[in-house]
Design a protein around this motif. Sequence first.
Motif, mmCIF file in Angstrom:
data_model
loop_
_atom_site.group_PDB
_atom_site.id
_atom_site.type_symbol
_atom_site.label_atom_id
_atom_site.label_comp_id
_atom_site.label_asym_id
_atom_site.label_seq_id
_atom_site.Cartn_x
_atom_site.Cartn_y
_atom_site.Cartn_z
ATOM 1 N N THR A 121 0.789 -1.141 -0.191
ATOM 2 C CA THR A 121 0.079 -0.064 0.040
ATOM 3 C C THR A 121 0.829 1.276 0.119
ATOM 4 O O THR A 121 1.857 1.272 0.783
ATOM 5 C CB THR A 121 -0.771 0.098 1.209
ATOM 6 O OG1 THR A 121 -1.496 -1.063 1.263
ATOM 7 C CG2 THR A 121 -1.961 1.198 1.105
ATOM 8 N N GLY A 122 0.350 2.212 -1.043
ATOM 9 C CA GLY A 122 1.222 3.512 -0.746
ATOM 10 C C GLY A 122 1.817 4.015 -2.088
ATOM 11 O O GLY A 122 2.424 4.989 -2.314
ATOM 12 N N GLY A 123 1.897 3.146 -3.008
ATOM 13 C CA GLY A 123 2.100 3.646 -4.455
ATOM 14 C C GLY A 123 3.560 3.984 -4.535
ATOM 15 O O GLY A 123 4.426 3.036 -4.403
ATOM 16 N N GLU A 124 4.026 4.867 -5.299
ATOM 17 C CA GLU A 124 5.523 5.111 -5.571
ATOM 18 C C GLU A 124 6.339 5.156 -4.145
ATOM 19 O O GLU A 124 7.430 4.843 -4.085
ATOM 20 C CB GLU A 124 5.467 6.446 -6.134
ATOM 21 C CG GLU A 124 7.067 6.700 -6.888
ATOM 22 C CD GLU A 124 7.528 5.812 -7.792
ATOM 23 O OE1 GLU A 124 8.557 5.020 -7.614
ATOM 24 O OE2 GLU A 124 6.788 5.387 -8.910
ATOM 25 N N GLU A 125 5.588 5.785 -3.109
ATOM 26 C CA GLU A 125 6.420 5.879 -1.641
ATOM 27 C C GLU A 125 6.566 4.281 -1.253
ATOM 28 O O GLU A 125 7.733 4.381 -0.656
ATOM 29 C CB GLU A 125 5.522 6.589 -0.975
ATOM 30 C CG GLU A 125 6.001 6.551 0.523
ATOM 31 C CD GLU A 125 7.425 7.066 0.888
ATOM 32 O OE1 GLU A 125 8.008 6.870 1.785
ATOM 33 O OE2 GLU A 125 7.868 7.844 -0.092
ATOM 34 N N ALA A 126 5.807 3.512 -1.410
ATOM 35 C CA ALA A 126 6.085 2.300 -1.012
ATOM 36 C C ALA A 126 7.182 1.639 -1.683
ATOM 37 O O ALA A 126 7.960 0.701 -1.183
ATOM 38 C CB ALA A 126 4.659 1.519 -1.307
ATOM 39 N N ALA A 127 7.197 1.754 -3.121
ATOM 40 C CA ALA A 127 8.271 1.286 -4.059
ATOM 41 C C ALA A 127 9.492 1.921 -3.465
ATOM 42 O O ALA A 127 10.743 1.048 -3.500
ATOM 43 C CB ALA A 127 8.003 1.642 -5.423
ATOM 44 N N LEU A 128 9.552 2.942 -3.150
ATOM 45 C CA LEU A 128 10.833 3.681 -2.601
ATOM 46 C C LEU A 128 11.108 3.062 -1.017
ATOM 47 O O LEU A 128 12.528 2.811 -0.723
ATOM 48 C CB LEU A 128 10.581 5.241 -2.384
ATOM 49 C CG LEU A 128 10.700 5.978 -3.616
ATOM 50 C CD1 LEU A 128 10.139 7.396 -3.468
ATOM 51 C CD2 LEU A 128 11.908 6.020 -4.297
#
Length: 353
Positions: free
Chosen positions: A118-125
């Motif tokens: 959960t969290g989009g691009e921030e989750a990927a970072l």
Amino acid sequence: MIKKIETLITRYRELTEILADPSVINEQAKFRQLSREYNELRQIVNKYQQYNQIVKQITEDEKILQLEEDRELKQMAKAEIDNLRNKKERIEEELKLIITPKDPDDKKNAIIEIRAGTGGEEAALFALDLFRMYNKYCEQKGWKIELMNTNPTGLGGLKEVIFLVCGEGSFGHLKYESGVHRVQRIPVTEAGGRIHTSAATVAVLPEAEEIDLKIDPKDLRIDTFCSKGHGGQSVNTTYSAIRITHLPSGLVVTCQDERSQLQNKIRAMKVLCSRLLEKIKQEQTEKTAIERRQQVKTGDRSEKIRTYNFPQNRLTDHRIGLTLYKLDRILDGELDELIEALTIDAQKREMPE
């Protein structure tokens, strides 16, 4: 406890004879497995010998208290008995810990899979941060990391990364990292400076060995395709990427980080074998425990095992209620205190009465 120890000592003696058999020595996989068991049992034998020596000395000192008339000698015997009883209690606890059933996979290499939740691009970072954290921890331990598959995002994060940790005991050290990791911080993508919460999942699997699992080649479908590569390198022009589908289970593994199709296939098979072995274990466990908790669920923040709070430089592991105010150092690979606390907690819960 004593009966169990005596049973283990009997097994130790059996293994002493088995390992001397030339036919066993010639079967390398079996020999390695039995040698591990032998070395673990040898620790129990040595510790039990210490225990028996202390019990014997206590008995002798108690006789002195009963029969000796010399007051000074009796005082010395009493002081020694008190000291020996403390040692005896400590060794009893150590023996309980040693004879607690060990996971046979603890000595194996680990395959770690990190995925943005959960969290989009921030989750990927955040997934990238976790990968770096484990990478630095492994460097400190002298373990080697082999990348198996990565799926980067446009901002440099990771939707997914799968890697092998080569180092004896790496699975035993890292297995409690499995679960949902939650992060609280101001993302680089947030212009307003608000704290966001996102998550990533971590799955830690033992690397399957040849002796663990046999896969029928007929059960596999292997596809090749052009690797995505990084920055448009030559891997884009060759069919080096591998996708392996295990038809009976439906499990699919992709590997594309190597330029060689053969190397990608070897690494994909390692991941597939480990996932299959974990699947088999889960199915066996569910027969006796229907409510068994899965290693990683959906990646939702509510399923967290740990929270990484950047504004407060705080890490909290919710399973054992441990909070450490040194998140920056933990992200630099200083995981020993955390991993040790999780290991001790698990050992205490599994320790025999």
